[in-house]
Scaffold this motif. Structure first.
Motif, PDB file in Angstrom:
ATOM      1  N   GLN A  44      -0.227  11.898  13.502  1.00 34.33           N
ATOM      2  CA  GLN A  44      -0.633  10.512  13.624  1.00 34.33           C
ATOM      3  C   GLN A  44      -0.598   9.815  12.264  1.00 34.33           C
ATOM      4  OE1 GLN A  44      -4.532  10.635  15.526  1.00 34.33           O
ATOM      5  NE2 GLN A  44      -3.587  10.212  17.511  1.00 34.33           N
ATOM      6  N   ARG A  45      -0.478   8.514  12.311  1.00 37.22           N
ATOM      7  CA  ARG A  45      -0.535   7.727  11.083  1.00 37.22           C
ATOM      8  C   ARG A  45      -1.963   7.810  10.517  1.00 37.22           C
ATOM      9  NH1 ARG A  45       2.239   1.860  10.989  1.00 37.22           N
ATOM     10  NH2 ARG A  45       3.825   3.218  11.951  1.00 37.22           N
ATOM     11  N   GLU A  46      -2.056   8.016   9.213  1.00 41.69           N
ATOM     12  CA  GLU A  46      -3.354   8.169   8.580  1.00 41.69           C
ATOM     13  C   GLU A  46      -3.469   7.276   7.356  1.00 41.69           C
ATOM     14  OE1 GLU A  46      -3.873  12.187   7.213  1.00 41.69           O
ATOM     15  OE2 GLU A  46      -2.222  12.065   5.777  1.00 41.69           O
ATOM     16  N   LEU A  47      -4.706   6.875   7.060  1.00 35.75           N
ATOM     17  CA  LEU A  47      -4.968   6.080   5.877  1.00 35.75           C
ATOM     18  C   LEU A  47      -4.823   6.937   4.630  1.00 35.75           C
ATOM     19  CD1 LEU A  47      -6.033   3.435   4.524  1.00 35.75           C
ATOM     20  CD2 LEU A  47      -8.325   4.422   4.768  1.00 35.75           C
ATOM     21  N   VAL A  48      -4.104   6.404   3.648  1.00 36.01           N
ATOM     22  CA  VAL A  48      -3.981   7.069   2.353  1.00 36.01           C
ATOM     23  C   VAL A  48      -4.948   6.445   1.360  1.00 36.01           C
ATOM     24  CG1 VAL A  48      -2.458   7.554   0.417  1.00 36.01           C
ATOM     25  CG2 VAL A  48      -1.556   7.645   2.759  1.00 36.01           C
ATOM     26  N   ALA A  49      -4.883   5.127   1.241  1.00 35.32           N
ATOM     27  CA  ALA A  49      -5.752   4.421   0.306  1.00 35.32           C
ATOM     28  C   ALA A  49      -5.816   2.953   0.702  1.00 35.32           C
ATOM     29  CB  ALA A  49      -5.226   4.546  -1.126  1.00 35.32           C
ATOM     30  N   ASP A  61      -9.473  11.979   1.287  1.00 31.85           N
ATOM     31  CA  ASP A  61      -9.872  13.131   0.469  1.00 31.85           C
ATOM     32  C   ASP A  61      -8.661  13.903  -0.056  1.00 31.85           C
ATOM     33  OD1 ASP A  61     -12.845  13.948   2.435  1.00 31.85           O
ATOM     34  OD2 ASP A  61     -12.531  12.530   0.796  1.00 31.85           O
ATOM     35  N   THR A  62      -7.609  13.926   0.720  1.00 33.98           N
ATOM     36  CA  THR A  62      -6.432  14.714   0.362  1.00 33.98           C
ATOM     37  C   THR A  62      -5.665  14.172  -0.838  1.00 33.98           C
ATOM     38  OG1 THR A  62      -5.193  13.489   2.023  1.00 33.98           O
ATOM     39  CG2 THR A  62      -6.049  15.640   2.683  1.00 33.98           C
ATOM     40  N   VAL A  63      -5.927  12.908  -1.208  1.00 35.65           N
ATOM     41  CA  VAL A  63      -5.179  12.302  -2.325  1.00 35.65           C
ATOM     42  C   VAL A  63      -6.072  11.900  -3.493  1.00 35.65           C
ATOM     43  CG1 VAL A  63      -3.459  11.474  -0.680  1.00 35.65           C
ATOM     44  CG2 VAL A  63      -5.260   9.912  -1.499  1.00 35.65           C
ATOM     45  N   LYS A  64      -7.379  12.061  -3.329  1.00 33.52           N
ATOM     46  CA  LYS A  64      -8.295  11.678  -4.406  1.00 33.52           C
ATOM     47  C   LYS A  64      -7.954  12.414  -5.693  1.00 33.52           C
ATOM     48  CE  LYS A  64     -12.398  10.255  -1.814  1.00 33.52           C
ATOM     49  NZ  LYS A  64     -13.776  10.618  -1.399  1.00 33.52           N
ATOM     50  N   ARG A  66      -5.302  12.114  -7.382  1.00 40.95           N
ATOM     51  CA  ARG A  66      -3.852  12.188  -7.583  1.00 40.95           C
ATOM     52  C   ARG A  66      -3.162  10.839  -7.382  1.00 40.95           C
ATOM     53  NH1 ARG A  66      -0.809  15.068  -4.201  1.00 40.95           N
ATOM     54  NH2 ARG A  66      -2.214  14.841  -2.395  1.00 40.95           N
ATOM     55  N   PHE A  67      -3.672  10.060  -6.422  1.00 44.43           N
ATOM     56  CA  PHE A  67      -3.075   8.758  -6.118  1.00 44.43           C
ATOM     57  C   PHE A  67      -3.987   7.649  -6.632  1.00 44.43           C
ATOM     58  CE2 PHE A  67      -0.505   9.985  -2.058  1.00 44.43           C
ATOM     59  CZ  PHE A  67       0.071  11.029  -2.762  1.00 44.43           C
ATOM     60  N   SER A  68      -3.349   6.501  -6.953  1.00 48.40           N
ATOM     61  CA  SER A  68      -4.105   5.352  -7.420  1.00 48.40           C
ATOM     62  C   SER A  68      -3.535   4.087  -6.789  1.00 48.40           C
ATOM     63  CB  SER A  68      -4.041   5.257  -8.939  1.00 48.40           C
ATOM     64  OG  SER A  68      -4.731   4.112  -9.397  1.00 48.40           O
ATOM     65  N   ILE A  69      -4.409   3.314  -6.146  1.00 50.38           N
ATOM     66  CA  ILE A  69      -3.991   2.072  -5.520  1.00 50.38           C
ATOM     67  C   ILE A  69      -4.457   0.899  -6.383  1.00 50.38           C
ATOM     68  CG2 ILE A  69      -6.063   1.873  -4.071  1.00 50.38           C
ATOM     69  CD1 ILE A  69      -4.244   0.690  -1.867  1.00 50.38           C
ATOM     70  N   SER A  70      -3.623  -0.126  -6.466  1.00 48.98           N
ATOM     71  CA  SER A  70      -3.979  -1.332  -7.201  1.00 48.98           C
ATOM     72  C   SER A  70      -3.291  -2.519  -6.541  1.00 48.98           C
ATOM     73  CB  SER A  70      -3.556  -1.212  -8.677  1.00 48.98           C
ATOM     74  OG  SER A  70      -2.165  -1.030  -8.776  1.00 48.98           O
ATOM     75  N   ARG A  71      -3.698  -3.714  -6.930  1.00 49.01           N
ATOM     76  CA  ARG A  71      -3.073  -4.910  -6.363  1.00 49.01           C
ATOM     77  C   ARG A  71      -3.056  -6.027  -7.388  1.00 49.01           C
ATOM     78  NH1 ARG A  71      -6.815  -6.842  -1.457  1.00 49.01           N
ATOM     79  NH2 ARG A  71      -5.677  -8.825  -1.622  1.00 49.01           N
ATOM     80  N   THR A  72      -2.111  -6.929  -7.207  1.00 52.47           N
ATOM     81  CA  THR A  72      -2.029  -8.125  -8.023  1.00 52.47           C
ATOM     82  C   THR A  72      -2.130  -9.299  -7.073  1.00 52.47           C
ATOM     83  OG1 THR A  72      -0.570  -7.002  -9.592  1.00 52.47           O
ATOM     84  CG2 THR A  72      -0.683  -9.395  -9.715  1.00 52.47           C
ATOM     85  N   ASN A  73      -3.266  -9.953  -7.069  1.00 58.15           N
ATOM     86  CA  ASN A  73      -3.480 -11.042  -6.119  1.00 58.15           C
ATOM     87  C   ASN A  73      -2.558 -12.230  -6.399  1.00 58.15           C
ATOM     88  OD1 ASN A  73      -5.504  -9.657  -4.723  1.00 58.15           O
ATOM     89  ND2 ASN A  73      -7.097 -10.383  -6.099  1.00 58.15           N
ATOM     90  N   ALA A  74      -2.187 -12.420  -7.643  1.00 57.11           N
ATOM     91  CA  ALA A  74      -1.347 -13.571  -7.997  1.00 57.11           C
ATOM     92  C   ALA A  74       0.014 -13.521  -7.304  1.00 57.11           C
ATOM     93  CB  ALA A  74      -1.168 -13.650  -9.500  1.00 57.11           C
ATOM     94  N   ASN A  75       0.549 -12.318  -7.110  1.00 53.94           N
ATOM     95  CA  ASN A  75       1.846 -12.224  -6.435  1.00 53.94           C
ATOM     96  C   ASN A  75       1.759 -11.430  -5.140  1.00 53.94           C
ATOM     97  OD1 ASN A  75       1.638  -9.666  -7.432  1.00 53.94           O
ATOM     98  ND2 ASN A  75       3.364  -9.803  -8.829  1.00 53.94           N
ATOM     99  N   ASN A  76       0.540 -11.307  -4.614  1.00 53.49           N
ATOM    100  CA  ASN A  76       0.345 -10.741  -3.270  1.00 53.49           C
ATOM    101  C   ASN A  76       0.988  -9.371  -3.114  1.00 53.49           C
ATOM    102  OD1 ASN A  76      -0.922 -13.200  -2.424  1.00 53.49           O
ATOM    103  ND2 ASN A  76       1.134 -14.096  -2.223  1.00 53.49           N
TER     104      ASN A  76
END
Length: 121
Positions: A44-49, A61-64, A66-76
């Protein structure tokens, strides 16, 4: 018409790194939460971050660590930096964003087209 366009992904050896990005375009008023999901064959599709508009992050928990999520609101745009990749990270990765069309309208979830990440030697 709202679109989420993903880029990045590909083939990498175990222990390697990859970076994904996803940009939202089209007519909308604002973006709430953004996130990355993945779906491996037969699973099944699962949440990563995920990340809120204020920058609060959440990881599976499986990616803590090791993975890093970020966003730039100015360019969506939302990003996913994946380090120390393992074969079990192999999947199609999908971007998700909650957008509303106008001020006061409810947020609706939209999906990117998916990008393949394969971790193999």
């Amino acid at each position: 018409q709202v679109q989420l366009v993903e880029s990045g992904g590909g083939l990498v050896q175990p222990g390697g790194s990859l970076s994904l990005s996803c940009a939202a375009s089209g007519r909308f008023f604002s973006i709430n939460d953004m996130g990355w999901y993945r779906q491996a064959p037969g699973k099944q599709r699962e949440l990563v971050a995920s990340i809120t508009s204020g920058g609060t992050t959440n990881y599976a928990d499986t990616v803590k660590g090791r993975f890093s999520i970020s966003r730039t609101n100015a360019n969506n745009t939302v990003y996913l930096q994946m380090n120390s990749l393992k074969p079990e990270d192999t999947a199609v990765y999908y971007c998700n964003a909650e957008l509303n069309r106008r001020l006061g309208y409810p947020y609706v979830g939209y999906w990117g087209q998916g990008t393949q990440v394969t971790v193999s030697s």
